[in-house]
Enzyme design. Structure first.
Site, PDB file in Angstrom:
ATOM      1  CG  HIS C  57      25.400 -79.637  -9.569  1.00 43.13           C
ATOM      2  ND1 HIS C  57      25.562 -80.592  -8.398  1.00 43.13           N
ATOM      3  CD2 HIS C  57      24.271 -79.057  -9.392  1.00 43.13           C
ATOM      4  CE1 HIS C  57      24.245 -80.158  -7.495  1.00 43.13           C
ATOM      5  NE2 HIS C  57      24.080 -79.159  -8.397  1.00 43.13           N
ATOM      6  CG  HIS C 219      21.649 -80.498  -4.415  1.00 43.56           C
ATOM      7  ND1 HIS C 219      20.831 -81.298  -5.296  1.00 43.56           N
ATOM      8  CD2 HIS C 219      21.905 -79.401  -5.058  1.00 43.56           C
ATOM      9  CE1 HIS C 219      20.578 -80.511  -6.101  1.00 43.56           C
ATOM     10  NE2 HIS C 219      21.255 -79.566  -6.232  1.00 43.56           N
TER      11      HIS C 219
END
Ligand code: ADP
Ligand code: ADP
Ligand code: MG
Ligand code: MG
Ligand code: MG
Ligand code: MG
Lengths: 210, 333, 333, 210
Positions: C57, C219
């Site tokens: 991320h 995700h």
């Protein structure tokens, strides 16, 4: 046998050129995608469709005024390498024909020569560098020969267009030495130069409308 | 092609409008002809700094308009240089009388359009100097090509020349600093996957699953050569070798190391490249005084990166450290 | 799969090492167990702020370690929460005695691992509070699921709670501020193309050429539903509608508008989304006091974006504006 | 007919589980890719291969010590949801068997029950939520029934493994209500839960080594 070309022809040429560029937009960008950045058709179409739009609003009074309108529009709308090059070409052509309302074969060949010289002055490309110069130079040579042989305006333009087309085709095997394609080095060989291809289209439009 | 756009023809206009809305404290957007100026430009007495080029390299150039960097950015269509009728009014808008420096990446289209605009601006009484950026060592035969391209080094030229202008340097001094940065920075890039120009709708080139393109530019144009995919460390060495060879750095010299993402590569990968690049420089006895890692000059969503090395001297380091407040680069303010 | 990596197994370690090298002035990297702390941590008397989660991320979370934001970041494997044996020593490392706030995104794995670490830290005498971030309105039936996920709002929680800790707020006050941000921020995302987890080697999901996935998480997990591709303005409206409905904003309220890129979408497209989002908010009578546009919480090279809206009050605005100096967010210093 | 299982078995089980997880790594991640984030096989393999490596260095003295080693390794290496869940399961099993060096059927079923209860306590999932609980709960029930019917340790584990496999298969039509798959809502139906699948593999390894 037409002895001269007038403002009406200049306008018709630009409109036909706009149509031809629009029709071959994807094809020109495809050529540019192979050895450049894939925008040549889009760039020219943006410029020529703007020319066509302007011509629907105002009617230039002379061929020179039509060429100047084209030059200014191309310079302000096209961007990239082609914008200044075509812009300069049309600007030089406008200067060459001055205030004339009728273009005879000599004036016509002079306009083509001035256009080509403008491209060379701006871009500093030599024949064989795989650029639009490789379409313009044979076109100018053919036009001059036709004039020397006493051809009429229609035949002068027909000779120029045919020579430009041959010149564009002849760029296929060349290795680019100017513009974006030059970064490819030898990998640029085997592809047609997009600017030479569009020059041939534009000169063919000139002949077809004469 | 799937993109978060409304119409390929309005991509640049809408994006720059959004940029103007998001950063209204920093910039003003002139919609037609399109250009972006620093709020409050021209800054009295200050040399104006202007850059521009094709769009698709965001945050370059509009993202660098603000205090300590550019006074104006002129965005062309995607990957297409802007036109003189944009560059001219932008130049006039940021001239305080002290003159304007054009930072131009060395591409035929950019050079020609900026050249015409500079001539027109001079005709209107504005002094214009040009700093041509050509840091791309991927172009080997610069004699037989349009010359080396302007790539990653552009960001460093804009930051450092911007700081020089901000501290009050005159037109010639700012130009000299910009050229000094350009003379001391070299860059080389790699692409793992091509980008898609909105109006083209198809990827700019095709790469097989196991191929990468070494020596890529920032326009989706192919690079120097294709090789089979290698790991990050090997690719890093391939990119750094010609950069270091060309810069002829001596052990003990200080450098800025800039690992730039092409837009579609995760930041984590850029740091993996940085890690090994730092090791290679250390091995060569070089001192990394400053670093920059991120997506600063991109090619839409192209996957890949470029590595730039800038030889630093004390003045360049001080100018690099000087405060800057732009949308994409900010410190000290 | 082509990535600038050496080995799928070493991606996180090498990337964090590179990050540490590039930002040695800001952070220290503890290699084993892996975590990142602010230089000079623990800051005497200051509440420690720690966050962490799966990697992939970036710049979250390590990119937010520094003055005015996080004291520690704990990176797990890609898209996998870190383990208690990383979180515990990181917590101890940033406790000055004033206690530590864990900022945890609401995913089962993160919640369980942080819960265990918090128990272990308490057992070692460190006071730990948890701020659970769950701003994702894409999750509709939060009763019948693991609850709303923590997404874009995380960045805002970290910035604002970080400023509260920096100004000297105590453990409960920092926790309250963090929870207040979470309670007032909502987010919704879209994916145009999936990402590829290095050790998986294949895209996390498949989208047809004309499909987009609405309600995507961060995700690579699929979202709420798939729809046929639409233009940027329509997608923007689809993302904003549930955000605004859930926040129940009244005309005249002040907000922060955050358009976040998922990693593989060009910045230019994010600004196109911002442009229309700003128009929609204006239409609803809302006042955009602050904005943020860029790749701040990503899903590797996923293409897409998320839109977050945060209801501001004067204190939150002041804390947002407070100086921050991290690798990925910096102003005022 | 074996009446008890010893430390050697506990070690053999963990090694066989590590082999099974390694062998099915891609398959488990594939299951997770369908309804989660595609890392389950990778996560577990990281944990179990670390267990196997540790077991090559140190030999636990009791089954409980082996379970504790597994628990601590899984908690520190796996991450995600599965790490704390499996970690807690093995930790509870370790506590349940205490210092015993030999596990009889009752102690064995007690260990399985404690493991399952640990998963439920941590994860708060109920049967039918499409999680690893749906493999563990039928396994525990089957083990208890086998014990009640007087089965030996081998048969207790065989019953547990078969029930876990059936339980895992039975997750296919379920809609997930816990963990990452729950975000998919009804789209999670039609896929096997990866944690239930890995639980079945691990319990099958227990039976195969008994
Ligand atoms: N120096 C030059 N002299 C003449 N023509 C050139 C030169 N550089 C480029 N060209 C022409 O311009 C064409 C490319 O135009 P275009 O794609 O519109 O611009 P860009 O390369 O900036 O994207 C080439 O195919 C070539 O014919
Ligand atoms: N609350 C819960 N209770 C029991 N098991 C759960 C719970 N949440 C998730 N799981 C199990 O964990 C598995 C996913 O593990 P894994 O993929 O390793 O973690 P993550 O979802 O964090 O990526 C699921 O298939 C499910 O069996
Ligand atoms: Mg082109
Ligand atoms: Mg171009
Ligand atoms: Mg995970
Ligand atoms: Mg998973």
């Amino acid at each position: 046998m037409r002895t001269t070309l007038d403002t009406e022809w200049a306008i018709a040429w630009l409109q036909a050129a706009a149509d031809a560029v629009a029709e071959h937009r994807v094809e020109l960008s495809e050529l540019d995608r192979a050895i450049g950045d894939g925008d040549h058709g889009e760039n020219l179409d943006r410029g020529f469709s703007a020319i066509a739009a302007k011509l629907r609003e105002e009617a230039p009074a002379t061929p020179g005024a039509a060429f100047k309108l084209a030059a200014m529009t191309l310079m302000s709308k096209v961007g990239g390498a082609a914008g200044p090059l075509y812009g300069t070409a049309f600007l030089r052509a406008a200067t060459a024909v001055g205030e004339a309302t009728e273009l005879d074969p000599v004036l016509l060949a002079g306009a083509l020569t001035a256009a080509r010289d403008g491209v060379v002055l701006r871009g500093k490309a030599e024949p064989g560098d795989k650029t639009m110069v490789d379409a313009w130079t044979p076109a100018v040579d053919a036009a001059k020969s036709a004039v020397a042989a006493g051809a009429d305006v229609t035949s002068v333009l027909a000779a120029a267009a045919a020579a430009a087309e041959a010149g564009a085709t002849a760029t296929d095997p060349l290795t680019a030495r100017k513009g974006r394609a030059s970064y490819l080095g030898e990998r640029s060989a085997g592809h047609r130069d997009p600017g030479a291809a569009s020059s041939a289209l534009i000169l063919r439009a000139a002949a077809d409308t004469a | 092609m799937k993109k978060l756009i409304n119409d390929p023809k309005s991509v640049v206009d809408e994006s720059v409008q959004g940029f103007g809305l998001a950063h209204a404290d920093l910039v003003s957007v002139n919609p037609d002809p399109l250009f972006v100026t620093r709020s409050g430009a021209p800054v009295p007495g200050k040399v104006g700094l202007l850059s521009g080029g094709g769009s698709g390299h965001e945050p370059l150039h509009a993202g660098y308009v603000g205090i300590g960097m550019l006074d104006a950015a002129v965005p062309g269509a995607v990957f297409t240089s802007p036109t003189p009728d944009q560059i001219l009014p932008a130049t006039l808008a940021v001239d305080s009388g002290a003159g304007v420096v054009h930072i131009v990446k060395n591409y035929t289209g950019d050079v020609l359009n900026f050249e015409m605009a500079a001539e027109l601006a001079e005709a209107e009484g504005v002094q214009v100097r040009t700093v041509l950026v050509n840091d791309d060592v991927a172009v080997e035969d610069s004699l037989y090509t349009a010359g080396r391209r302007g790539v990653g080094g552009t960001v460093l030229v804009e930051k450092i020349a911007g700081a020089a202008a901000e501290r009050g340097d005159g037109l010639d001094a700012v130009t000299e600093i910009g050229r000094r940065v350009n003379a001391n920075v070299r860059t080389m890039g790699v692409a793992l996957a091509a980008c898609t120009v909105p109006h083209a709708g198809v990827p700019s080139f095709e790469l097989a699953d196991n191929e990468v393109e070494i020596g890529i530019g920032i326009h989706g144009e192919p690079g120097r050569h294709r090789i089979a995919m290698e790991n990050a460390d090997s690719i890093t060495e391939r990119l750094l070798a010609p950069v270091l060879a060309d810069l002829q750095l001596q052990s003990g010299e200080k450098v800025l190391l800039f690992v730039n993402g092409m837009g579609g590569t995760p930041l984590s990968e850029l740091y993996i490249v940085y890690r090994h690049a730092a090791a290679v420089l250390a091995e060569a006895g070089l001192v990394i005084e400053r670093s920059l890692v991120g997506n600063y000059i991109t090619a839409l969503e192209m996957q890949g990166c470029s590595i730039s090395v800038l030889r630093l001297d004390d003045e360049l380091t001080a100018l690099w450290d000087a405060p800057v407040n732009t949308a994409a680069l900010r410190w000290g303010i």
